[in-house]
Design a protein around this motif. Structure first.
Motif, mmCIF file in Angstrom:
data_model
loop_
_atom_site.group_PDB
_atom_site.id
_atom_site.type_symbol
_atom_site.label_atom_id
_atom_site.label_comp_id
_atom_site.label_asym_id
_atom_site.label_seq_id
_atom_site.Cartn_x
_atom_site.Cartn_y
_atom_site.Cartn_z
ATOM 1 N N ASP A 165 0.811 -1.217 0.000
ATOM 2 C CA ASP A 165 0.000 0.000 0.000
ATOM 3 C C ASP A 165 0.843 1.264 0.000
ATOM 4 O O ASP A 165 0.451 2.279 -0.557
ATOM 5 C CB ASP A 165 -0.918 0.002 1.234
ATOM 6 N N ALA A 260 -4.720 2.107 1.264
ATOM 7 C CA ALA A 260 -4.762 0.950 0.371
ATOM 8 C C ALA A 260 -5.703 1.218 -0.795
ATOM 9 O O ALA A 260 -5.408 0.890 -1.949
ATOM 10 C CB ALA A 260 -5.212 -0.295 1.124
ATOM 11 N N ARG A 263 -4.024 3.556 -3.111
ATOM 12 C CA ARG A 263 -3.028 2.862 -3.928
ATOM 13 C C ARG A 263 -3.708 2.126 -5.092
ATOM 14 O O ARG A 263 -3.284 2.199 -6.247
ATOM 15 C CB ARG A 263 -2.252 1.871 -3.074
#
Length: 547
Positions: A165, A260, A263
């Motif tokens: 991440d 996350a 990302r």
């Protein structure tokens, strides 16, 4: 980040992924393999990561051999978990530091990390303050050296670059300009700038007077690669210099539960931008009705629509002449061939679709005219499409055209040409013609009876007269004139009706052929363009949601 923002980020990602998945389902046959593989890889990774723990943030330390990456890792976790030294490569497998084991197992399984260490709450360097303790959801990874001489280690590092991440790139201040680092890894992560931290490690080996120059040079290199927003921290795991700042950056990332999602969003954005750049146009127009009509008319004419319509006109005039002409001359029409009969057309059939015509084969010029008309129509339809979308529809239409000739023949054989039935007034005219002929014949026989009777010495009563004209003479003249005048008049009417029949027959033939052309060319092209427009709309919508 507030829970509302996290939910909004997740929803935005879900919408993007759904749009990309639907778009790929529509366009997979038409895209190049590189675009398909890229999208499939990102979607597969995103789907997998979304199903795993959202309470954990995976932070990975990447670096080349000798960058001090493992030493920095140990300093951050407060334990000698990763092996350090001067042997190349130092890190041979991925090491994970875990602050909270709940729901972390499946995530680490997905990352294929087996060397796992749970960090106690009291762990960590003494210099770290309580307010900077790592969030319990942190998973800190020390990856194999990315320049490892062993292929499997290099592949692990490459794979995890796309899975973690948050990325911490640990650079050696003496090798920070290594082209393999920038071109091999960092250049491919331009979309991830918000999820990357650069640590210029072992800064204690560099004189303080040279540090600003090195940092400035590194920024220029990153800027040239399109990485202008990456934070750079100078640190030394040995002296502790800058370690607090590194710790603070990682701690901030670990507390951001949407990182996350961010990302994954960046990866999806990259795919969307890649696909969007290849769109060409956001929407293509369907060919105009005028272009469609021109195509249908050209193909119908190439298959003899005008010729058959002319034959209908001629055939009607021949049939009408036989039924309405003067009986003494109608036999002459039988000397002329009916052009429709030569083509096996214009007859009543129980199942005309099973019949075939006797029309001549298409000439080279006629075939060329059809091919040119179809190519022109298809080219007009696809001129704005990306190159990868051009050939499939050409191949599909080309395949359909191979079946078109026989289908057109059957369609023409089954077309109502409008001359299968006789006109209602033909029997009436025929009756009058025969009546006039019989009357003329009766008058002629009556007149012939007088000389014949004189020859045989018979006396016949004198024929009655009308206005001084003998009745048999009057009957003869009227019968002949009526037949001739009626024949001429009907011929004039028949010519008019024949032209009307020709127009109707031509329209019916064009209608029959048009249906086949729409099935073979127009509808596949329309469906193809509509597929592209749906695909383009999905990609455009996803691109608007891109960060």
């Amino acid at each position: 980040m507030t829970e509302r923002k996290v939910i909004r980020a997740v929803n935005g990602l879900n919408q993007q992924i759904d749009s990309v998945v639907e778009a790929m389902q529509l366009a997979e046959p038409y895209l190049d393999s590189e675009s398909i593989d890229l999208a499939a890889s990102v979607i597969r990774k995103s789907e997998s990561r979304r199903q795993l723990s959202s309470e954990h943030v995976v932070v990975g330390l990447f670096g080349a051999t000798g960058s001090g990456k493992s030493t920095l890792f140990n300093a951050l976790v407060g334990s000698e978990l990763a092996s350090t030294g001067v042997i190349r490569p130092t890190t041979t497998n991925t090491v994970a530091a875990i602050w909270d084991t709940e729901n972390s197992g499946e995530l680490l399984d997905w990352l294929e990390v087996t060397d796992r260490h749970v960090i106690a709450e009291s762990s960590g360097p003494k210099r770290r303050s309580a307010k900077n303790d790592f969030d319990s959801g942190l998973l800190l990874l020390d990856l194999p050296d990315m320049d490892s001489t062993r292929v499997e280690h290099h592949e692990i590092a490459k794979r995890l670059v796309g899975q973690v991440d948050f990325l911490v790139w640990v650079l050696d201040p003496q090798k920070y300009a290594d082209a393999s680092i920038h071109h091999g890894y960092l250049n491919s992560l331009r979309s991830q700038q918000g999820n990357i931290l650069i640590v210029l490690n072992q800064i204690d080996r560099v004189a303080e007077s040279d540090r600003n120059t090195i940092v400035s040079s590194l920024r220029d290199i990153l800027l040239a690669s399109g990485l202008d927003r990456l934070p750079i921290v100078c640190a030394s795991a040995t002296t502790g210099e800058g370690l607090e700042e590194v710790h603070r950056q990682i701690a901030a990332a670990a507390k951001n539960k949407a990182i996350a999602t961010r990302r994954l969003r960046a990866d999806v954005d990259q795919v969307v931008h890649h696909l969007s750049e290849e769109l060409g146009v956001g929407k293509v127009r369907l060919p105009s009705q005028m272009s469609q009509s021109e195509l249908e008319r050209t193909i119908a004419n190439a298959h003899g629509a005008q010729y058959i319509a002319d034959a209908v006109e001629t055939s009607y005039k021949l049939r009408a002449a036989r039924r309405t002409g003067w009986p003494l001359t109608t036999w002459l029409t039988r000397l002329r061939n009916d052009p429709l009969q030569r083509m096996n057309l214009g007859r009543k059939r129980d199942d005309p679709e099973l019949s075939i015509t006797s029309r001549p084969e298409l000439s080279v010029a006629e075939s060329a005219a059809i091919d040119h008309a179809v190519d022109t129509y298809v080219q007009q339809a696809i001129e704005d499409l990306p190159d990868s979308w051009n050939e499939p529809i050409r191949e599909q239409v080309g395949s359909n055209l191979q079946q078109l000739d026989g289908a057109v023949d059957a369609a023409i054989a089954g077309t109502d040409l409008g001359i299968e039935k006789t006109s209602w007034w033909w029997p009436l005219v025929k009756f009058i013609q025969w009546v006039s002929l019989l009357a003329a014949l009766a008058g002629a026989l009556w007149l012939a009876a007088y000389p014949l009777a004189g020859y045989f010495q018979f006396n016949l009563p004198e024929a009655p007269r009308v206005e001084g004209i003998a009745v048999p003479t009057l009957i003869l003249v009227i019968g002949v004139l009526l037949g001739i005048v009626l024949g001429i008049g009907c011929s004039f009417v028949n010519r008019i009706v024949a032209k009307v029949k020709r127009r109707k027959a031509l329209k019916n033939i064009e209608r029959s052929v048009s249906g086949l052309v729409r099935t073979a060319v127009v509808e596949p092209v329309d469906e193809y363009l509509n597929t592209y427009n749906r695909y383009a709309a999905l990609i455009t919508s996803a691109a608007k949601k891109a960060e």
